[in-house]
Design a protein around this motif. Structure first.
Motif: not given
Lengths: 782, 689
Positions: B666-674
């Motif tokens: 989830a953190g990686c997806l948030m990072m990618a989104f950011n």
């Protein structure tokens, strides 16, 4: 954490004992000490931040900026809950909770030790960060101030408004030159010396100038003697702008009300003004989009109390004014202002008007026409006219077909002759039985009327040379205002006070490029006459809202017809696809409803006011001050309204200095800006220099200045951002604590644990358990 | 299991129907004459391609200018079969020969539709399908008028900007070729001259030879009639070989081309003031960097390392491990060489734009992963590092424009660079941690719940395929221009899909919930993701999401299937070739993976926080505002919050490793989104990136 309640030794486990202890806590304390509860709060904070940051549509719907949504009481409440949870959990689980002696759960043994220090430091840091943030954002004020660079303008003294031809900065060595044949040849000037500038505000400027073949001359310009002539029609003018004492808030709008011409304006903050969406109360009209003409209805005008800060209407608290003021509408992005005829509230003489739209494949024209207003009865965009016919005979005369593309009606009094002819350029007409010989010289489609009472009006004209036995003259026959036709006799004398030859009356009509004429009258329905280029007329009855097809695929729609009308400006909303983002309020407008009090009881008026970037600066074309002026009925009193930004006091006066830039190679793009200025301390009166540049701020009292914007020509003005910075130190200390606490928890604590474990294990056991890799070491000893 | 296998095969088969056809867009088809190819091969470009040109705010080599300009015009760095410099010179000298060759590339399909509406059918079809327009079509007044109509539209800004750039190169490449330095300019800041502008200082005999009048010709060309800082002799020094080059080029005379190029290469640096002309060393580096394709093809090496790492991870044999480490080290070396070369060319650390940030982040993350692998020998670090390097370099090679650009002044700050390095390095580590977590998740579900995993994969495959199917139905090309992408959603499509999703979810819940809660939950989550995708997504986003869900589901399903098959074949076989995964039910294996992900996540937690705070420090002294709730700032904070949650959730759950793995993803997806979405689609202070 193990869920066993009894260890292998038959004693209660730590977890069971801790649970037993917490069972004795107050339920609220237990809730706030729960890690699960803390996680729930964190998830809520996360969801809040994601939704409101990623979806500008949501922010737009509730009219908040990014700053405002994260300053909202809901978010503040979540942060507060988080802080409380953090405090309680840290206290109960680490600081206050003593270690549990599993043999005696109620005994008191110290729990807090070096192992937990990292966590405690981190939590303390977070609390400090939160406190600092609360202080910072709670007191945050941001805005900007415009500093205009002193300039030397070359002005045309023969022009009625002395508009500047060009300008340069007041800078030693600055030079301007251009070939100006109309002014006598090459014109150039150079700034030789400047007293002031980097060492102080501009006090005197020595300029050497040369015009054409004349000898070069030196002029001295000061703020007191700012204009010096350098030739018969050219002069140099020194323009020094006053110091700035205030800056304008970025987010908070304000309405400024004053009597027209009064320098002092009273600011009324508009904290509840919407920001993102069109919202206007129903006053009988609907706004439209620019270009398409599509109706743009208002979004909801009711707000949810407590959750939303905006509202409509906004009542202005100004008891000293002779009227009440309410803000009843807001448009975030005005494409342009358009005229519209509305029923007149002021009474007075009839002023018939229509609102219409003509649409073709290439463009759409929507505007009002006022029949009895010479300047507004004929469109400036197309040959469309509105005429008022008092009698049916007058209507028939207006809508009669022309004899040809150009028609000349000749009426001679003595002998009585009346003739209507199609004429062409160069045609000669001889009136039989008379000595009159008329020659049509030219046709002009647009002739601006010079008479004061016809200011702004224009008409097609025909020029006819008239020769008779005793007179020879040239007559300009004006189609729309025949009584204003002028004669110029052969001596060149213009006969303005009546015709030179009263015996001859000429009337001219043309439909050279086609002509549309709407004719209406008292008790008569409106009718559209389509004048074809050959002079024929198609007549179409008009009904409001009905589309009338025109030749060439165009169409005409009459929206409404009014008998007593006045023209008001209404905003046309820019289509969303054409809007530039992040303009804030720069393209917005508000609608004011003025309701008379006292002597003005019964009077009410609505007016739109366009946004002005700075309420005290009128500097077109860069930062024009868009005033709306309202005249109280029955009086000469005029009131001025300016919609702009809330000003705040700077702690000193800032005098503009100089803007300088550094370019990338090629000098097409700027890489950095620097603004030099002077700060006049209010108490001591000391003048000290200041500067901001890229990545460098400057403090003036409690305000921090930074480079925010600049003139695209790189010299005329600079915009300094202004903000305060309270709470920085708590946030900094908190951040440091979180960093060190985290490092301690992740790396120091395991090392301490390994050392303690190693000390407890006997030596042979240590040797026998020789691991292979580092991770095995970790696994073996943790 | 047969049903499950059949289902998986069906999903894969269905996907074939939606495989994007061989893309015609971007296929530059230009008839290049054989004599031109021979000329190109006969010329030694070593000196010629390193002539310096002042373009786009910096001095670059002629080779770099050629690649960037042709890329802007055609989408490719050169014409087929020609070197970039030769392609540029051919365009500059012989443009009219290609007036009817479709060389001008229009990326956005919506723009293609709008510009070609009036054209004959054949031309319209060609342009809409390939994206390539001819010079003659570009000059069409109707096309120009349509571009002017679109310019005020904000949403068309990027598309029109790209079109304008292509148009400028196509029409004015000769005037953009500014390689003549100004002799009197000691600062190096003044604009250099193009050969055309240099005509204003050309000696009288040049004009006599041309048989044309100087003043009127210059005015007609819109050029200055005099140049103050370059003498006639200096101009002649350059114009002579330039005209020679032009005539030799058109005559395809390699010898004369070579000699005139060499003369230009020799004389141009002599014109410039001391220290202005870029050093030969720097030009060599730049030519090498561009010549090696910016080294982004290194993703192939990472891909090889990834495959070997997977083998090493599963089998635990030493040989594959050694090979994986060596390949990773080699790939890292190549990667690092590219990053280092770019650093030398720029004179600053290369972290200022998306390309630089991603390649630098990947480098840092791979270096750390390799170090951990060498020290701890867990296999999974090598796998994660190779995956990170593969994706990073692949993005740099296929998606991101990698042109070397100068940095804006506001970004030229030490604190900002430290902040950027910390943040992107933490992002790289987040990705590495997420890969480790994915290995954990696959291992967990496949080793403990292979059948439900396969079922969930099937459901995912169906959902992904549904998105692909719906993208064909729900999106249309409008008749009028609506957007740059040119494809809009049918009104009501989101509503009907949402409704269908709800119905399907209810049906599936009833059918499945009687059996397995976990699968139901996964199915509902997938449906929710799909519904949101259809609600908010554009055509490209919906298709991308469909492919992602389907591809992931197929991969996971295949792994689960293999696990099921090998289990049924016999536990001994399983234990033999993948001992750690299957002995003791995989607990030791999973515990080891959990420790690996914790190791990296601890570093991520600290570095991400430090990087974010340093950004605030920079913002504070740059414009007095450490935090402004900019979307980029908020999502960096959100990413860190996820890791805060991750740390604390371990205190309250039973399956710590599982929860940690999911939160890491989830953190990686948030990072990618950011990093991707916020940068490009949400306007804010960080939009410069």
């Amino acid at each position: 954490m193990s869920t066993r309640s009894v260890s292998g030794l038959g004693r209660p486990t730590y977890a069971a004992a801790a649970a037993a202890r917490r069972g004795g806590m107050h339920p609220v304390t237990r809730l706030f000490s729960s890690i699960t509860f803390g996680l729930v709060i964190l998830v809520l904070i996360l969801v809040y931040a994601c939704v409101f940051s990623a979806l500008p549509q949501v922010r737009g719907a509730i009219e908040v900026t990014e700053m405002q949504i994260f300053h909202h009481w809901v978010f503040a409440g979540l942060i507060l809950l988080f802080c409380i949870t953090l405090c309680v959990a840290t206290w109960t689980r680490i600081l206050h909770l003593r270690a549990i002696d599993v043999l005696n759960p109620l005994a008191v043994v110290r729990r807090f030790n070096a192992l937990n220090a990292g966590v405690v430091i981190t939590h303390a840091g977070l609390l400090m960060l939160a406190a600092g943030s609360l202080w910072y954002f709670g007191a945050k004020v941001e805005g900007d101030v415009l500093l205009r660079t002193a300039r030397i303008e070359l002005i045309n003294t023969s022009g009625f408004d002395r508009a500047p031809i060009d300008a340069i900065a007041v800078e030693e060595g600055g030079v301007w030159g251009q070939n100006m044949p109309a002014f006598g040849g090459p014109v150039a000037f150079r700034v030789m010396r400047v007293h002031g500038d980097r060492h102080g505000p501009v006090q005197e400027v020595e300029v050497r100038a040369r015009v054409g073949e004349e000898a070069a001359q030196t002029v001295f310009l000061t703020p007191e003697r700012s204009v010096q002539a350098i030739s018969e029609r050219l002069a140099l003018r020194l323009v020094v702008f006053p110091p700035e004492e205030t800056f304008c808030d970025h987010e908070l709008a304000a309405l400024f009300i004053s009597k027209a011409g009064d320098e002092q304006r009273v600011a009324h903050a508009l904290a509840a003004l919407p920001l993102h969406r069109e919202r206007y109360l129903d006053e009988g009209s609907v706004l439209k989009e620019r270009g398409t003409g599509a109706v743009s209805p208002s979004k909801r005008t009711w707000s949810v109390p407590v959750l939303e800060h905006w509202r409509l209407p906004i009542r202005i608290d100004a008891p000293s004014l002779p009227f009440d003021v309410q803000v009843t509408g807001y448009v975030p992005y005005v494409g342009e202002f358009a005229l519209r005829a509305v029923p007149s509230k002021a009474g007075g003489k009839p002023m018939p008007a229509i609102n219409y739209t003509v649409q073709s494949a290439r463009r759409t024209i929507t505007e009002p026409l006022l029949a009895l207003d010479p300047a507004r009865s004929l469109s400036r965009q197309a040959p469309i006219e509105f005429r008022w016919a008092e009698t049916p005979a007058e209507r028939e005369a207006l809508l009669a077909s022309l004899a040809g593309t150009h028609e000349l009606e000749i009426e001679l009094r003595d002998p009585p002759i009346r003739r209507t002819l199609a004429v062409t350029e160069g045609q000669t007409i001889e009136l039989e039985g008379t000595s009159y010989r008329l020659t049509v010289e030219s046709f002009l489609p647009i002739w601006e009327m010079a008479s004061p009472e016809l200011a702004g009006a224009f008409s097609p004209v025909a020029t006819v040379r008239v020769e008779s036995a005793d007179k020879q003259y040239r007559r300009t026959v004006i189609q729309r205002f025949p009584t204003y036709s002028q004669d110029v006799d052969d001596t060149g004398k213009r006969h303005s006070n009546g015709p030179y030859d009263a015996n001859l009356v000429l009337r001219y009509r043309t439909s050279d490029e086609g002509w549309l004429m709407v004719v209406a009258g008292p008790g008569q329905p409106p009718e559209l006459g389509v004048f074809m280029p050959d002079g024929r007329v198609q007549r179409n009855p008009l009904a409001p809202g009905e589309r009338v097809p025109l030749p060439g695929g165009a169409s005409f729609v009459l929206h409404d017809q009014l008998e007593r009308a006045e023209v008001v400006l209404e905003p046309l909303i820019e289509p969303v696809a054409m809007r530039r983002p992040s303009l804030g309020r720069q393209a917005s407008a508000i609608r004011l409803r003025l309701t008379g009090k006292g002597a003005q009881q019964g009077w009410s008026e609505s007016r739109w006011v366009m946004f002005s970037n700075y309420p005290h600066i009128d500097w077109p074309p860069y930062f024009p001050l868009r005033r709306t002026i309202v005249q109280l009925p029955g009086t000469d009193e005029q009131w001025e309204f300016v919609y702009s930004r809330q000003p705040h006091k700077l702690d000193a006066q800032i005098l503009p200095g100089k803007l300088s830039v550094e370019f990338f190679p090629g000098r097409n793009s700027v890489t950095s800006w620097r603004s030099d200025f002077f700060v006049l301390e209010p108490g001591s009166g000391e003048l000290r220099p200041g500067a901001v540049w890229t990545n460098q701020t400057h403090n003036v009292g409690r305000w921090t200045l930074f480079q925010s914007g600049a003139d695209s020509n790189h010299w005329q003005y600079t915009i300094l951002g202004v903000g305060n910075r309270r709470g920085i130190w708590p946030m900094t200390i908190g951040s440091v604590l979180v960093t060190f606490g985290s490092l301690y928890a992740f790396y120091v604590k395991p090392w301490i644990k390994r050392r303690r474990q190693a000390r407890k294990e006997p030596a042979p056991a240590r040797e026998a358990a020789a691991p292979k890799g580092m991770l095995e070491v970790v696994e073996a000893r943790s | 299991m047969a049903k499950q296998l059949a289902g998986l095969v069906l999903v894969i088969a269905a996907a074939q129907g939606f495989w994007p056809g061989r893309a015609l867009a971007g296929n530059l088809r230009v008839d290049v004459a054989d004599d031109l190819v021979r000329l190109d091969r006969a010329v030694d470009w070593t000196r010629g391609k390193m002539i310096a040109v002042l373009d786009d705010r910096r001095h670059k080599t002629l080779d770099a200018f050629a690649r960037e300009s042709l890329s802007a015009m055609t989408g490719k760095e050169s014409f087929p079969g020609l070197s970039p410099t030769a392609s540029l010179l051919e365009w500059v000298f012989n443009r009219q020969a290609y007036a009817d060759s479709p060389v001008i590339y229009i990326k956005e399909s919506g723009l293609r539709v709008h510009l070609t509406a009036h054209m004959p059918e054949a031309a319209r079809q060609r342009i809409r399908s390939t994206g390539y327009m001819t010079l003659r079509e570009l000059s069409d007044p109707v096309v120009r008028e349509r571009v002017r109509e679109l310019e005020p539209r904000f949403e068309m800004g990027k598309a029109i900007g790209r079109f304008r750039h292509a148009e400028a190169v196509a029409s004015f490449a000769d005037q953009m070729l500014r390689f003549v330095p100004r002799p009197g300019d000691a600062t190096g800041m003044e604009m250099w001259y193009s050969p055309k502008e240099l005509l204003a200082a050309a000696p009288a005999e040049v004009w006599r030879e041309a048989g044309t009048e100087r003043e009127s010709t210059l005015r007609q060309l819109g050029l200055p009639t005099s140049l103050v800082d370059i003498s006639e002799s200096q101009a002649a020094m350059i114009l002579g070989p330039w005209f020679e080059l032009q005539s030799a080029w058109l005559a395809r005379d390699a010898g004369r081309v070579q000699s005139s190029l060499d003369r230009l290469a020799e004389r141009l640096p002599q014109l410039a003031a001391e220290g202005v002309y870029p050093s030969l060393q720097r030009r060599i580096l730049e030519a090498r960097y561009y010549g090696m394709g910016k080294f982004t093809w290194g993703y192939l090496l990472y891909m090889l390392g990834l495959l070997v790492s997977v083998c090493a991870l599963v089998t635990r044999w030493k040989t594959p491990w050694l090979i994986a480490v060596l390949i990773t080290a080699a790939a890292l070396g190549l990667h690092g060489y590219g990053v280092g070369l770019r650093w030398q060319i720029l004179g600053r650390i290369p972290v200022a734009n998306m390309f630089e940030a991603i390649t630098a982040a990947a480098f840092g993350a791979v270096a750390l992963a390799l170090l951990l692998e060498v020290l701890l020998r867990r296999r999974v670090f090598a796998l994660a590092g190779c995956a990170c390097g593969f994706f990073g370099m692949l993005l740099g090679d296929q998606v991101l424009p990698g042109a070397v650009t100068p940095m804006m002044g506001i970004l030229d700050d030490l604190m900002l660079r430290i902040h950027t390095v910390c943040i992107i390095f933490s992002y790289g580590m987040i990705f590495v941690a997420a890969i480790v977590s994915c290995v954990y998740l696959i291992s967990y579900y496949v080793s403990r719940h292979p059948a439900p995993t396969l079922e969930t994969a099937l459901i995912g495959g169906v959902v992904g395929t549904s998105l692909l199917v719906l993208s064909l139905w729900a999106f249309r090309q409008p008749t009028g221009l609506v957007s740059a992408s040119g494809i809009v959603k049918l009104a009501g499509a989101s509503y009907w899909f949402g409704l269908a999703s709800v119905v399907l979810a209810v049906v599936m819940t009833v059918m499945i919930s009687l059996r397995r809660f976990g699968t139901t939950l996964a199915a509902l989550a997938l449906l929710l993701i799909a519904a949101i995708t259809m609600w908010v997504g554009s055509y490209g986003f919906v298709r991308g999401m469909g492919w992602t869900i389907m591809g992931t589901s197929v991969l996971v399903g295949l792994v689960a299937l293999i696990s099921l098959v090998t289990r049924r074949a016999g536990g001994a076989a399983l234990t033999a070739w993948a001992p750690e995964m299957y002995s003791d039910g995989g607990r030791g294996w999973l515990a080891g993976l959990d420790k690996c992900q914790q190791l990296i996540l601890g570093m991520v937690f600290v570095l991400l926080f430090v990087g974010t705070i340093l950004g605030a420090v920079w913002a504070d002294y740059s414009w007095g505002r450490p935090w402004g709730w900019d979307p980029k700032e908020v999502f960096a904070m959100n990413t860190w919050i996820i890791y805060v949650i991750l740390i604390h959730v371990r205190f309250v759950v039973k399956e710590r490793g599982l929860w940690t793995a999911w939160m890491s993803v989830a953190g990686c997806l948030m990072m990618a989104f950011n990093w991707c979405f916020v940068n490009f689609y949400i306007v804010g202070l960080h939009s410069y990136a």
